[in-house]
Design a protein around this motif. Structure first.
Motif, PDB file in Angstrom:
ATOM      1  N   LYS A   1      -1.303   9.252  -3.526  1.00 53.29           N
ATOM      2  CA  LYS A   1      -0.409   8.124  -3.414  1.00 53.29           C
ATOM      3  C   LYS A   1      -0.145   7.905  -1.998  1.00 53.29           C
ATOM      4  O   LYS A   1      -0.167   6.889  -1.457  1.00 53.29           O
ATOM      5  CB  LYS A   1       1.029   8.542  -4.184  1.00 53.29           C
ATOM      6  N   TYR A   2      -0.518   9.059  -0.929  1.00 48.78           N
ATOM      7  CA  TYR A   2      -0.067   8.770   0.532  1.00 48.78           C
ATOM      8  C   TYR A   2      -1.551   8.130   0.593  1.00 48.78           C
ATOM      9  O   TYR A   2      -1.518   7.191   1.822  1.00 48.78           O
ATOM     10  CB  TYR A   2      -0.139  10.222   0.968  1.00 48.78           C
TER      11      TYR A   2
ATOM     12  N   SER B   1      -1.323   4.378  -0.121  1.00 48.50           N
ATOM     13  CA  SER B   1      -0.328   3.556   0.750  1.00 48.50           C
ATOM     14  C   SER B   1      -0.962   3.427   1.888  1.00 48.50           C
ATOM     15  O   SER B   1      -0.843   2.245   2.513  1.00 48.50           O
ATOM     16  CB  SER B   1       0.951   4.647   0.731  1.00 48.50           C
TER      17      SER B   1
ATOM     18  N   SER C   1      -2.244  -0.182   3.655  1.00 47.99           N
ATOM     19  CA  SER C   1      -1.719  -0.706   4.914  1.00 47.99           C
ATOM     20  C   SER C   1      -2.539  -1.098   5.907  1.00 47.99           C
ATOM     21  O   SER C   1      -2.290  -2.193   6.648  1.00 47.99           O
ATOM     22  CB  SER C   1      -0.433   0.526   5.548  1.00 47.99           C
TER      23      SER C   1
END
Length: 315
Positions: free
Chosen positions: A254-255, A258, A262
């Motif tokens: 999930k990091y 993200s 971004s």
């Protein structure tokens, strides 16, 4: 999807190569050691490379770093000079392999205008020489040296947000060391304290230093290098998003999701699908055509004349 790595044939062992093309829909590809300079002489181009998505119009230029997976789609009337500089053939290769460039008509400051024009002058001249075969490697060596120096001095990523030409050499050297360390160790855990200690700096001062670079923050710096390498796996393997995230140093998928969204402004799956679609469109669509050396030389000579008249008259 197969990412191509076109073999570039250099003449007379010159460290550069030039083609004048009418670009249709390109297959996604990359170059192992070549910096690519794309110069739109007529029409327009849509360029995708790593996190970059630009439209170039007549007279605009854009650099593509070596190992960047990229493609171009051209308008029907486009005429594009594609210039490759083999960085591995330059004496500074050990340093240059850790340099990112941003020679971009879409983003530059007034102090860079003269240098940008000089870059255009040099690649036009070298391309004309290359296509006519009138000069040897030794005859071109000074121009190649000037081109490499201009790109490194004015258009490396350390300068990306600098609004004047002053470059603190100590800060540049620090930036390069930090970037080199992250590139070589992105799969491992990397912390601010760790890098600050390596640079014999206070942690807060180190964070302030990174905040003034193109990356804005230490986490962005690390995440960019990890996402850059993750994209290579996305586009060259069938590995899952989860496997790629762990392989590239993210502690949790999930990091990775993200950070990638971004920086790339899309999800990893969307990026993979974008390139797959481009591969299919290139297979079904109009391919690029390369002008003969003689026809290309005439076109470039005409463009050089028009370009210099415009500069002299201030247009």
């Amino acid at each position: 999807m197969i990412i191509q790595e076109p073999k570039i044939k250099y003449r007379k062992n010159m460290p550069f190569e030039a083609e004048l093309c009418r670009i249709g829909r390109q297959y996604p590809h990359r170059h192992s050691t070549e910096l690519e300079l794309v110069y739109c002489l007529e029409g327009s181009l849509h360029l995708i490379a790593a996190d970059q998505d630009y439209t170039l119009t007549t007279g605009q230029i854009h650099s593509i770093d070596f190992m960047d997976i990229h493609y171009l789609n051209g308008s029907k009337d486009n005429l594009t000079l594609v210039f490759h500089l083999d960085l591995s053939m330059l004496p500074e290769w050990d340093e240059l392999q850790y340099v990112y460039y941003a020679c971009e008509s879409n983003h530059f400051y007034p102090y860079q205008q003269q240098a940008l024009d000089k870059v255009k002058d040099i690649i036009l001249s070298l391309s004309y020489i290359y296509l006519t075969g009138n000069k040897s490697k030794n005859d071109c060596s000074v121009a190649v040296r000037n081109l490499a120096d201009l790109l490194l001095q004015y258009f490396n990523w350390f300068n990306y947000e600098n609004q004047d030409e002053y470059m603190n050499q100590d800060l540049y050297d620090r930036f390069t060391r930090v970037l080199e360390y992250i590139i070589n160790n992105y799969k491992e855990k990397i912390t601010v304290s760790q890098l600050a200690s390596r640079e014999h700096m206070n942690r807060n001062y180190f964070s302030q230093f990174v905040s003034k670079t193109v990356f804005s923050s230490f986490s962005n710096m690390v995440n960019y290098i990890r996402c850059y390498n993750a994209e290579i796996l996305l586009l060259t393997t069938e590995k899952s998003i989860s496997d790629i995230s762990f392989e590239c140093g993210f502690s949790d998928p999930k990091y990775f999701y993200s950070a990638f969204k971004s920086l790339w402004h899309m999800t990893p799956n969307e990026d993979r699908e974008r390139y797959s679609k481009q591969f299919a469109d290139a297979k079904a669509g109009k391919s690029s055509t390369t002008l003969s050396d003689s026809a290309a030389a005439v076109k470039i000579k005409d463009f050089i004349t028009t370009w210099h008249i415009a500069k002299c008259l201030g247009d």
